[in-house]
Write a protein that holds these residues in place. Sequence first.
Motif, PDB file in Angstrom:
ATOM      1  N   SER A 112      -1.265   6.424 -15.679  1.00 20.12           N
ATOM      2  CA  SER A 112      -1.677   6.552 -14.277  1.00 20.12           C
ATOM      3  C   SER A 112      -3.105   7.054 -14.148  1.00 20.12           C
ATOM      4  O   SER A 112      -3.849   6.623 -13.261  1.00 20.12           O
ATOM      5  N   GLU A 113      -3.529   7.943 -15.029  1.00 19.37           N
ATOM      6  CA  GLU A 113      -4.902   8.453 -14.965  1.00 19.37           C
ATOM      7  C   GLU A 113      -5.897   7.363 -15.351  1.00 19.37           C
ATOM      8  O   GLU A 113      -6.969   7.237 -14.748  1.00 19.37           O
ATOM      9  N   ARG A 129       0.812  -1.188   0.000  1.00 13.25           N
ATOM     10  CA  ARG A 129       0.000   0.000   0.000  1.00 13.25           C
ATOM     11  C   ARG A 129       0.854   1.249   0.000  1.00 13.25           C
ATOM     12  O   ARG A 129       1.854   1.304   0.667  1.00 13.25           O
ATOM     13  N   ASN A 130       0.338   2.256  -0.710  1.00 11.51           N
ATOM     14  CA  ASN A 130       0.845   3.625  -0.610  1.00 11.51           C
ATOM     15  C   ASN A 130       2.339   3.799  -0.775  1.00 11.51           C
ATOM     16  O   ASN A 130       2.927   4.666  -0.190  1.00 11.51           O
ATOM     17  N   ARG A 147      -5.769   1.520  -6.711  1.00 17.26           N
ATOM     18  CA  ARG A 147      -5.537   1.890  -5.312  1.00 17.26           C
ATOM     19  C   ARG A 147      -4.451   2.942  -5.219  1.00 17.26           C
ATOM     20  O   ARG A 147      -3.485   2.915  -5.949  1.00 17.26           O
ATOM     21  N   ARG A 148      -4.605   3.851  -4.256  1.00 12.33           N
ATOM     22  CA  ARG A 148      -3.597   4.902  -4.052  1.00 12.33           C
ATOM     23  C   ARG A 148      -2.899   4.710  -2.710  1.00 12.33           C
ATOM     24  O   ARG A 148      -3.497   4.215  -1.789  1.00 12.33           O
ATOM     25  N   PRO A 185       5.757   8.324  -4.750  1.00 10.87           N
ATOM     26  CA  PRO A 185       4.661   9.157  -4.257  1.00 10.87           C
ATOM     27  C   PRO A 185       3.487   8.293  -3.820  1.00 10.87           C
ATOM     28  O   PRO A 185       3.086   7.370  -4.506  1.00 10.87           O
ATOM     29  N   SER A 186       2.895   8.617  -2.659  1.00 12.71           N
ATOM     30  CA  SER A 186       1.858   7.771  -2.087  1.00 12.71           C
ATOM     31  C   SER A 186       0.564   7.825  -2.873  1.00 12.71           C
ATOM     32  O   SER A 186      -0.314   6.997  -2.696  1.00 12.71           O
ATOM     33  N   ARG A 187       0.404   8.800  -3.748  1.00 14.24           N
ATOM     34  CA  ARG A 187      -0.849   8.948  -4.471  1.00 14.24           C
ATOM     35  C   ARG A 187      -0.821   8.256  -5.823  1.00 14.24           C
ATOM     36  O   ARG A 187      -1.745   8.400  -6.615  1.00 14.24           O
ATOM     37  N   THR A 188       0.204   7.514  -6.130  1.00 13.22           N
ATOM     38  CA  THR A 188       0.290   6.830  -7.413  1.00 13.22           C
ATOM     39  C   THR A 188      -0.692   5.669  -7.462  1.00 13.22           C
ATOM     40  O   THR A 188      -0.634   4.774  -6.623  1.00 13.22           O
ATOM     41  N   PRO A 189      -1.600   5.647  -8.430  1.00 15.29           N
ATOM     42  CA  PRO A 189      -2.572   4.548  -8.485  1.00 15.29           C
ATOM     43  C   PRO A 189      -1.967   3.265  -9.043  1.00 15.29           C
ATOM     44  O   PRO A 189      -1.199   3.297 -10.005  1.00 15.29           O
ATOM     45  N   ALA A 206      -6.196   5.018 -12.417  1.00 12.85           N
ATOM     46  CA  ALA A 206      -6.999   5.648 -11.365  1.00 12.85           C
ATOM     47  C   ALA A 206      -8.480   5.578 -11.715  1.00 12.85           C
ATOM     48  O   ALA A 206      -9.331   5.267 -10.866  1.00 12.85           O
TER      49      ALA A 206
END
Length: 306
Positions: free
Chosen positions: A296-297, A47-48, A305-306, A67-71, A300
């Motif tokens: 990545s978009e 995760r994350n 998961r991010r 980066p933790s927001r990478t899907p 998402a």
Amino acid sequence: MITPVRRVAALCALAAALAPLTACGTAQDTRAVRTTDSATAPAAGARNAAPTPSRTPAAPSRTPAAPSRTPTLAPGPAGLTPVFRNGPRTAGKTVALTFDADMTADQGPRAAAGEHFDNPGLITALRTLKVPATVFMTGRWAEEYPDQARSLGRDPGFEIANHSYSHHAFTDDCYGLPTVPEDAMRTDVERAYTAFRKAGVPSAMPYFRFPGGCYDQRALRAVSGLGVTAVQWDVVSGDAFATDADAVARQVLDGVRPGSVVVMHCTRSAAPTTEQVVRTVVPELRRRGYRFVKVSELIATAGGRR
């Protein structure tokens, strides 16, 4: 032409001498399945964070957090690396152009002799047209062209993803490519992230495209601890070794659907028409109402998961 790791784990394909660069399979395959261009998965419980290099050099055997927001996609059955091919068909007219920056580990002498495995004109075209793109880069390519790798990695219009270090195949019988032993597959992926970091790429993405697009369950299992998502495609451009740019453009335009991932190449010697193809298909797809996005978009949008 698919979850990050708590323990911060270690870290477009030219078959040996002019072999085609395409293939694809599914996470359920027991053997590699091929199509016509180049395409892995997060670890169970990850995760994350992702196996991407950071600005601070890491130990050679480990990959810094991304980066933790990478899907990313969730692992498949038994924690197998998940595979992503395209985004939702009903979430708007989006399309991702992806480019394999291929260079095999043994092609240094050819580069020294003047062969071009880069394509600055293509990158200029993408920047001029303001098209975001995902570049699947081999570690060897990053070593050969560190300034270009760094420039792409620091340009918000691009995202850098992993195409292995060596561009050797992860299955047998993959278009003549040399084969990576199973016990070296994970290391080959990690080594590419190390090469990106050394070139100055600040945050390579947790996405992996198998050389030649060839994979099977053994390969998915071998890289499953890295927290990456395997990325394939649903539109084969046919630009590898093509000389008719119009034919390649028609193939792309005929194949694109909402959520498509298009596989192309960023190597002048093996895909000399790609810049012209991009300059043709981009305005036409925009005329048809498509919006260009990075992989990545799409992931998402697909519920990554991010």
